[in-house]
Design a protein around this motif. Structure first.
Motif, mmCIF file in Angstrom:
data_model
loop_
_atom_site.group_PDB
_atom_site.id
_atom_site.type_symbol
_atom_site.label_atom_id
_atom_site.label_comp_id
_atom_site.label_asym_id
_atom_site.label_seq_id
_atom_site.Cartn_x
_atom_site.Cartn_y
_atom_site.Cartn_z
ATOM 1 N N LEU A 1 0.838 -1.201 0.173
ATOM 2 C CA LEU A 1 -0.094 -0.055 -0.040
ATOM 3 C C LEU A 1 0.960 1.072 -0.034
ATOM 4 O O LEU A 1 0.797 2.316 -0.909
ATOM 5 C CB LEU A 1 -0.890 0.171 1.110
ATOM 6 C CG LEU A 1 -1.802 1.305 1.239
ATOM 7 C CD1 LEU A 1 -2.885 1.665 0.111
ATOM 8 C CD2 LEU A 1 -2.473 1.316 2.580
ATOM 9 N N SER B 1 -5.158 4.499 3.880
ATOM 10 C CA SER B 1 -5.998 4.310 2.810
ATOM 11 C C SER B 1 -7.124 5.675 2.953
ATOM 12 O O SER B 1 -7.830 5.812 1.808
ATOM 13 C CB SER B 1 -6.780 2.979 2.696
ATOM 14 O OG SER B 1 -7.692 2.969 3.693
ATOM 15 N N PHE C 1 -7.931 3.870 -2.204
ATOM 16 C CA PHE C 1 -7.864 2.821 -1.868
ATOM 17 C C PHE C 1 -9.035 2.235 -0.818
ATOM 18 O O PHE C 1 -9.247 1.425 -0.343
ATOM 19 C CB PHE C 1 -6.367 2.136 -1.264
ATOM 20 C CG PHE C 1 -5.280 2.541 -2.340
ATOM 21 C CD1 PHE C 1 -4.943 1.274 -2.979
ATOM 22 C CD2 PHE C 1 -4.740 3.754 -2.550
ATOM 23 C CE1 PHE C 1 -3.930 1.308 -4.092
ATOM 24 C CE2 PHE C 1 -3.793 3.777 -3.731
ATOM 25 C CZ PHE C 1 -3.280 2.498 -4.425
ATOM 26 N N THR D 1 -9.139 -2.052 -3.738
ATOM 27 C CA THR D 1 -9.205 -1.171 -2.274
ATOM 28 C C THR D 1 -8.546 -2.031 -1.367
ATOM 29 O O THR D 1 -7.585 -3.002 -1.631
ATOM 30 C CB THR D 1 -10.688 -1.271 -1.631
ATOM 31 O OG1 THR D 1 -10.843 -2.633 -1.305
ATOM 32 C CG2 THR D 1 -11.629 -0.667 -2.650
#
Lengths: 200, 200
Positions: A19, A75, A80, A156
């Motif tokens: 991420l 996020s 995301f 996501t």
């Protein structure tokens, strides 16, 4: 700079690297050898009383453990994480599914087989984990048969979270050939911008 | 009206009843007897492919499983969820801790002892669960020694989540007398407005 305390081959640690890399947020990697019990030293326990990696140090002395909580934190207000309230809850649903119904079977089997390299010692426990891990894969397959990603139509943190241990499930003795929708989804995840491998 | 598919003595189901009652949101309770495998019928699996309760039906055909995802959904923009971004992530941290490091030991022990009533049959497994459950209680005690609630200074869904199985830990063979900060916190939770008992 952010500091990620991690055991590099851990899928939970990889989630965060993936991420942060996709968000283009720089971080420093600090290896913690869990096989040498470095996550159970007094010094480490003063950072995370639960004695686990990953652990993120946001600024000196400010720590956040739990891989999925870290995914949540970074996020927010990015592509995301969905904007729709129900889809947000569905992201949570899949992340709790991952930690309760998936990780304890698939990640733990991989740990015994491919990290500890003691499949014989854990033979009986591995046999108990197999049907439960396959049950989790079955739930994923059903969702992915009709959806390109776990929530809505977009990639996501629910996907990042479930991808981490699913794409290396073979290292835990799980055969994905019976799960064509999962295999297609794995390919879609690998095509996302700024994708990095777990071994990177 | 909201429909909660639940097994009444389950702590995961109680979490949702407690929050919805405290928020004064009405809901209908639909019992699912997990001992009769009613959560594994084709009909139930069409609602939740993971075959577990609790399951919330928000409107006809719109389902949300995973107790902590349901807590997340209903707590948004209420006093039960913090406004600070880091505190929000800490709520997540404790909810993932609960599902990974607490529930599998304390709730499962309670299930075998007090719901299935088969402590002898599960004797060996219970012995394996004990140190891991006590480790989770130790992490909680350390946090509660210095804080009135798990995150910030306020009662949030992190408290509801951890309260559910902790306050009945004795039913799983766990003795809380060595955890005075947890016992004080249990009393603080019981004093919250609109508190209901797990047996209510």
């Amino acid at each position: 700079m952010l500091k990620l305390y991690e055991y590099p081959s851990s899928g939970n640690c990889y989630k965060i690297r993936l991420l942060l890399t996709q968000l283009e947020i720089p971080f420093e990697r600090i290896p913690v050898d869990i096989l040498k019990r470095e996550s159970r030293t007094a010094k480490f326990l003063s950072k995370n009383p639960n004695g686990r990696v990953p652990l993120l140090e946001l600024e000196p002395g400010k720590y956040l453990p739990e891989s999925n909580a870290v995914l949540y934190y970074f996020s927010q207000e990015t592509p995301f994480f969905p904007t729709d309230k129900f889809e947000q809850a569905q992201v949570m649903q899949w992340m709790f599914f991952e930690q309760y119904s998936h990780e304890p079977y698939i990640a733990t089997s991989r740990y015994w087989i491919s990290i500890l390299r003691k499949p014989e010692e854990y033979k009986q426990a591995l046999e108990q984990k197999q049907p439960l891990g396959y049950a989790a894969l079955g739930v994923m397959e059903q969702q992915l048969k009709e959806h390109p990603f776990f929530v809505g139509n977009n990639y996501t943190i629910a996907d990042i979270c479930l991808f981490a241990y699913t794409h290396v499930a073979d290292e835990g003795g799980f055969d994905l050939t019976g799960f064509p929708a999962i295999l297609d989804w794995i390919n879609r995840v690998k095509q996302q911008p700024n994708y990095i491998q777990i071994t990177a």
